[in-house]
Motif scaffolding. Structure first.
Motif, PDB file in Angstrom:
ATOM      1  N   MET A 181     -20.268 -77.727   0.198  1.00 24.70           N
ATOM      2  CA  MET A 181     -19.346 -77.353   1.269  1.00 24.70           C
ATOM      3  C   MET A 181     -18.087 -76.698   0.709  1.00 24.70           C
ATOM      4  O   MET A 181     -17.565 -75.744   1.300  1.00 24.70           O
ATOM      5  CB  MET A 181     -19.004 -78.571   2.117  1.00 24.70           C
ATOM      6  CG  MET A 181     -18.316 -78.209   3.399  1.00 24.70           C
ATOM      7  SD  MET A 181     -18.556 -79.535   4.599  1.00 24.70           S
ATOM      8  CE  MET A 181     -17.902 -78.745   6.056  1.00 24.70           C
ATOM      9  N   ILE A 182     -17.592 -77.177  -0.416  1.00 21.86           N
ATOM     10  CA  ILE A 182     -16.418 -76.562  -1.043  1.00 21.86           C
ATOM     11  C   ILE A 182     -16.720 -75.114  -1.402  1.00 21.86           C
ATOM     12  O   ILE A 182     -15.906 -74.210  -1.157  1.00 21.86           O
ATOM     13  CB  ILE A 182     -15.957 -77.366  -2.284  1.00 21.86           C
ATOM     14  CG1 ILE A 182     -15.400 -78.724  -1.866  1.00 21.86           C
ATOM     15  CG2 ILE A 182     -14.949 -76.574  -3.114  1.00 21.86           C
ATOM     16  CD1 ILE A 182     -14.102 -78.694  -1.063  1.00 21.86           C
ATOM     17  N   ASP A 183     -17.896 -74.855  -1.960  1.00 23.66           N
ATOM     18  CA  ASP A 183     -18.279 -73.471  -2.286  1.00 23.66           C
ATOM     19  C   ASP A 183     -18.314 -72.598  -1.041  1.00 23.66           C
ATOM     20  O   ASP A 183     -17.874 -71.439  -1.066  1.00 23.66           O
ATOM     21  CB  ASP A 183     -19.638 -73.437  -2.994  1.00 23.66           C
ATOM     22  CG  ASP A 183     -19.577 -73.976  -4.413  1.00 23.66           C
ATOM     23  OD1 ASP A 183     -18.461 -74.134  -4.959  1.00 23.66           O
ATOM     24  OD2 ASP A 183     -20.661 -74.251  -4.973  1.00 23.66           O
ATOM     25  N   ALA A 184     -18.817 -73.139   0.069  1.00 28.31           N
ATOM     26  CA  ALA A 184     -18.856 -72.381   1.324  1.00 28.31           C
ATOM     27  C   ALA A 184     -17.437 -72.096   1.819  1.00 28.31           C
ATOM     28  O   ALA A 184     -17.141 -70.972   2.242  1.00 28.31           O
ATOM     29  CB  ALA A 184     -19.655 -73.145   2.381  1.00 28.31           C
ATOM     30  N   TYR A 185     -16.573 -73.088   1.774  1.00 27.55           N
ATOM     31  CA  TYR A 185     -15.179 -72.878   2.158  1.00 27.55           C
ATOM     32  C   TYR A 185     -14.562 -71.749   1.326  1.00 27.55           C
ATOM     33  O   TYR A 185     -13.907 -70.857   1.849  1.00 27.55           O
ATOM     34  CB  TYR A 185     -14.352 -74.151   1.944  1.00 27.55           C
ATOM     35  CG  TYR A 185     -14.241 -75.076   3.130  1.00 27.55           C
ATOM     36  CD1 TYR A 185     -13.699 -74.648   4.336  1.00 27.55           C
ATOM     37  CD2 TYR A 185     -14.623 -76.409   3.026  1.00 27.55           C
ATOM     38  CE1 TYR A 185     -13.558 -75.519   5.415  1.00 27.55           C
ATOM     39  CE2 TYR A 185     -14.479 -77.286   4.085  1.00 27.55           C
ATOM     40  CZ  TYR A 185     -13.945 -76.830   5.283  1.00 27.55           C
ATOM     41  OH  TYR A 185     -13.798 -77.696   6.349  1.00 27.55           O
ATOM     42  N   ARG A 186     -14.773 -71.807   0.019  1.00 27.38           N
ATOM     43  CA  ARG A 186     -14.188 -70.792  -0.871  1.00 27.38           C
ATOM     44  C   ARG A 186     -14.749 -69.398  -0.596  1.00 27.38           C
ATOM     45  O   ARG A 186     -14.095 -68.402  -0.867  1.00 27.38           O
ATOM     46  CB  ARG A 186     -14.405 -71.185  -2.322  1.00 27.38           C
ATOM     47  CG  ARG A 186     -13.540 -72.366  -2.723  1.00 27.38           C
ATOM     48  CD  ARG A 186     -13.726 -72.763  -4.158  1.00 27.38           C
ATOM     49  NE  ARG A 186     -12.844 -73.861  -4.503  1.00 27.38           N
ATOM     50  CZ  ARG A 186     -13.101 -74.766  -5.415  1.00 27.38           C
ATOM     51  NH1 ARG A 186     -14.236 -74.708  -6.117  1.00 27.38           N
ATOM     52  NH2 ARG A 186     -12.248 -75.733  -5.661  1.00 27.38           N
ATOM     53  N   ALA A 187     -15.955 -69.335  -0.034  1.00 26.08           N
ATOM     54  CA  ALA A 187     -16.572 -68.055   0.322  1.00 26.08           C
ATOM     55  C   ALA A 187     -16.112 -67.569   1.705  1.00 26.08           C
ATOM     56  O   ALA A 187     -16.547 -66.527   2.166  1.00 26.08           O
ATOM     57  CB  ALA A 187     -18.093 -68.173   0.284  1.00 26.08           C
ATOM     58  N   GLY A 188     -15.256 -68.356   2.365  1.00 23.21           N
ATOM     59  CA  GLY A 188     -14.709 -67.936   3.642  1.00 23.21           C
ATOM     60  C   GLY A 188     -15.289 -68.590   4.871  1.00 23.21           C
ATOM     61  O   GLY A 188     -14.876 -68.280   5.988  1.00 23.21           O
ATOM     62  N   VAL A 189     -16.251 -69.477   4.717  1.00 28.47           N
ATOM     63  CA  VAL A 189     -16.827 -70.184   5.866  1.00 28.47           C
ATOM     64  C   VAL A 189     -15.785 -71.191   6.355  1.00 28.47           C
ATOM     65  O   VAL A 189     -15.114 -71.816   5.511  1.00 28.47           O
ATOM     66  CB  VAL A 189     -18.134 -70.908   5.444  1.00 28.47           C
ATOM     67  CG1 VAL A 189     -18.689 -71.753   6.566  1.00 28.47           C
ATOM     68  CG2 VAL A 189     -19.165 -69.905   4.952  1.00 28.47           C
ATOM     69  N   PRO A 190     -15.573 -71.367   7.630  1.00 31.48           N
ATOM     70  CA  PRO A 190     -16.220 -70.739   8.755  1.00 31.48           C
ATOM     71  C   PRO A 190     -15.493 -69.487   9.254  1.00 31.48           C
ATOM     72  O   PRO A 190     -15.962 -68.838  10.178  1.00 31.48           O
ATOM     73  CB  PRO A 190     -16.211 -71.830   9.823  1.00 31.48           C
ATOM     74  CG  PRO A 190     -14.921 -72.551   9.585  1.00 31.48           C
ATOM     75  CD  PRO A 190     -14.738 -72.511   8.075  1.00 31.48           C
ATOM     76  N   GLY A 191     -14.356 -69.141   8.658  1.00 32.39           N
ATOM     77  CA  GLY A 191     -13.573 -68.004   9.126  1.00 32.39           C
ATOM     78  C   GLY A 191     -14.299 -66.679   9.088  1.00 32.39           C
ATOM     79  O   GLY A 191     -13.970 -65.761   9.828  1.00 32.39           O
ATOM     80  N   ASN A 192     -15.318 -66.548   8.245  1.00 30.10           N
ATOM     81  CA  ASN A 192     -16.057 -65.289   8.157  1.00 30.10           C
ATOM     82  C   ASN A 192     -17.215 -65.224   9.156  1.00 30.10           C
ATOM     83  O   ASN A 192     -18.028 -64.316   9.101  1.00 30.10           O
ATOM     84  CB  ASN A 192     -16.565 -65.058   6.727  1.00 30.10           C
ATOM     85  CG  ASN A 192     -17.527 -66.129   6.250  1.00 30.10           C
ATOM     86  OD1 ASN A 192     -17.950 -66.999   7.011  1.00 30.10           O
ATOM     87  ND2 ASN A 192     -17.877 -66.076   4.972  1.00 30.10           N
ATOM     88  N   GLY A 193     -17.285 -66.187  10.060  1.00 29.34           N
ATOM     89  CA  GLY A 193     -18.326 -66.186  11.084  1.00 29.34           C
ATOM     90  C   GLY A 193     -19.659 -66.736  10.632  1.00 29.34           C
ATOM     91  O   GLY A 193     -20.600 -66.811  11.418  1.00 29.34           O
ATOM     92  N   LYS A 194     -19.767 -67.128   9.392  1.00 22.63           N
ATOM     93  CA  LYS A 194     -21.018 -67.683   8.877  1.00 22.63           C
ATOM     94  C   LYS A 194     -21.006 -69.197   8.994  1.00 22.63           C
ATOM     95  O   LYS A 194     -19.957 -69.832   8.929  1.00 22.63           O
ATOM     96  CB  LYS A 194     -21.215 -67.275   7.412  1.00 22.63           C
ATOM     97  CG  LYS A 194     -21.428 -65.797   7.232  1.00 22.63           C
ATOM     98  CD  LYS A 194     -21.678 -65.471   5.781  1.00 22.63           C
ATOM     99  CE  LYS A 194     -21.891 -63.969   5.644  1.00 22.63           C
ATOM    100  NZ  LYS A 194     -22.076 -63.589   4.250  1.00 22.63           N
ATOM    101  N   PRO A 195     -22.188 -69.803   9.136  1.00 23.55           N
ATOM    102  CA  PRO A 195     -22.266 -71.262   9.203  1.00 23.55           C
ATOM    103  C   PRO A 195     -22.254 -71.875   7.803  1.00 23.55           C
ATOM    104  O   PRO A 195     -22.543 -71.205   6.814  1.00 23.55           O
ATOM    105  CB  PRO A 195     -23.608 -71.510   9.888  1.00 23.55           C
ATOM    106  CG  PRO A 195     -24.444 -70.345   9.459  1.00 23.55           C
ATOM    107  CD  PRO A 195     -23.490 -69.173   9.380  1.00 23.55           C
ATOM    108  N   PHE A 196     -21.925 -73.152   7.758  1.00 25.97           N
ATOM    109  CA  PHE A 196     -22.033 -73.890   6.505  1.00 25.97           C
ATOM    110  C   PHE A 196     -23.509 -74.042   6.165  1.00 25.97           C
ATOM    111  O   PHE A 196     -24.345 -74.192   7.061  1.00 25.97           O
ATOM    112  CB  PHE A 196     -21.379 -75.269   6.632  1.00 25.97           C
ATOM    113  CG  PHE A 196     -19.885 -75.216   6.645  1.00 25.97           C
ATOM    114  CD1 PHE A 196     -19.166 -75.159   5.464  1.00 25.97           C
ATOM    115  CD2 PHE A 196     -19.186 -75.215   7.840  1.00 25.97           C
ATOM    116  CE1 PHE A 196     -17.785 -75.093   5.464  1.00 25.97           C
ATOM    117  CE2 PHE A 196     -17.805 -75.155   7.864  1.00 25.97           C
ATOM    118  CZ  PHE A 196     -17.098 -75.090   6.670  1.00 25.97           C
TER     119      PHE A 196
END
Length: 184
Positions: A70-85
């Motif tokens: 989940m931390i990696d997803a956050y750092r990639a911009g999730v959820p602000g980039n419109g992608k799901p976790f």
């Protein structure tokens, strides 16, 4: 001499039995499970996960933690980039009753543990709740044990793996996650 030694052996035996009995009766928090299948054991190691954010709500202090997925997803911009976790994302929210720091009374710090809440993304297992499963476990400070939260809890909780779904639907456009990853 023999009776003194026998009395010492009896006392030591009683102490070992008492201590051993309390160790046996201590709860394995990882054995606790909410109806619907979400178990504390699915979050083993949460205590060392990274901090996402801190919060204060309803008189409790909380630390929101996430696993590396989940931390990696956050750092990639999730959820602000419109992608799901991604599946495998896990969060823990640890609530404490606040207290004043004894050595620095101006500071409010975590006091006694109140409860621990979990979320896990598993789109196959929880397809009817946005792909997420939830669990809330109340902590009893007297017995040092966890139990699944219920509708009698504060705040009231459903006590199955969908207990957070109704509340989290207001952030459906954020993949059901309230908490933003704070800049460091």
């Amino acid at each position: 001499m023999k009776s003194k030694r026998m009395r010492t052996i009896a006392i030591v035996t009683a102490l070992v039995s008492a201590l051993g009995g309390s160790a046996v009766s201590a709860q394995d928090k990882y054995a606790v499970k909410v109806p619907g299948g979400l178990a504390f054991s699915e979050f083993r190691g949460y205590e060392s996960w990274s901090v996402v954010s801190l919060s204060q709500d309803g008189g409790l202090l909380a630390a929101i933690l996430a696993n590396p997925v989940m931390i990696d997803a956050y750092r990639a911009g999730v959820p602000g980039n419109g992608k799901p976790f991604p599946d495998g994302s896990r969060m823990a929210k640890i609530h404490w009753n606040p207290t004043k720091m004894e050595t620095f009374p101006a500071a409010t710090v975590p006091g006694t543990l109140h409860d621990v809440d979990f979320m896990v993304k598993d789109s196959k297992r929880f397809k009817d709740s946005g792909g997420w499963g939830w669990a809330a476990f109340e902590y009893d400070t007297a017995s040092h044990t966890f139990t699944p939260a219920t509708t009698a809890a504060t705040p009231p909780q459903g006590h199955d793996a969908k207990c957070g779904f109704a509340c989290h639907t207001i952030v459906k456009n954020r993949d059901y996650v309230f908490t933003d990853y704070q800049h460091r």
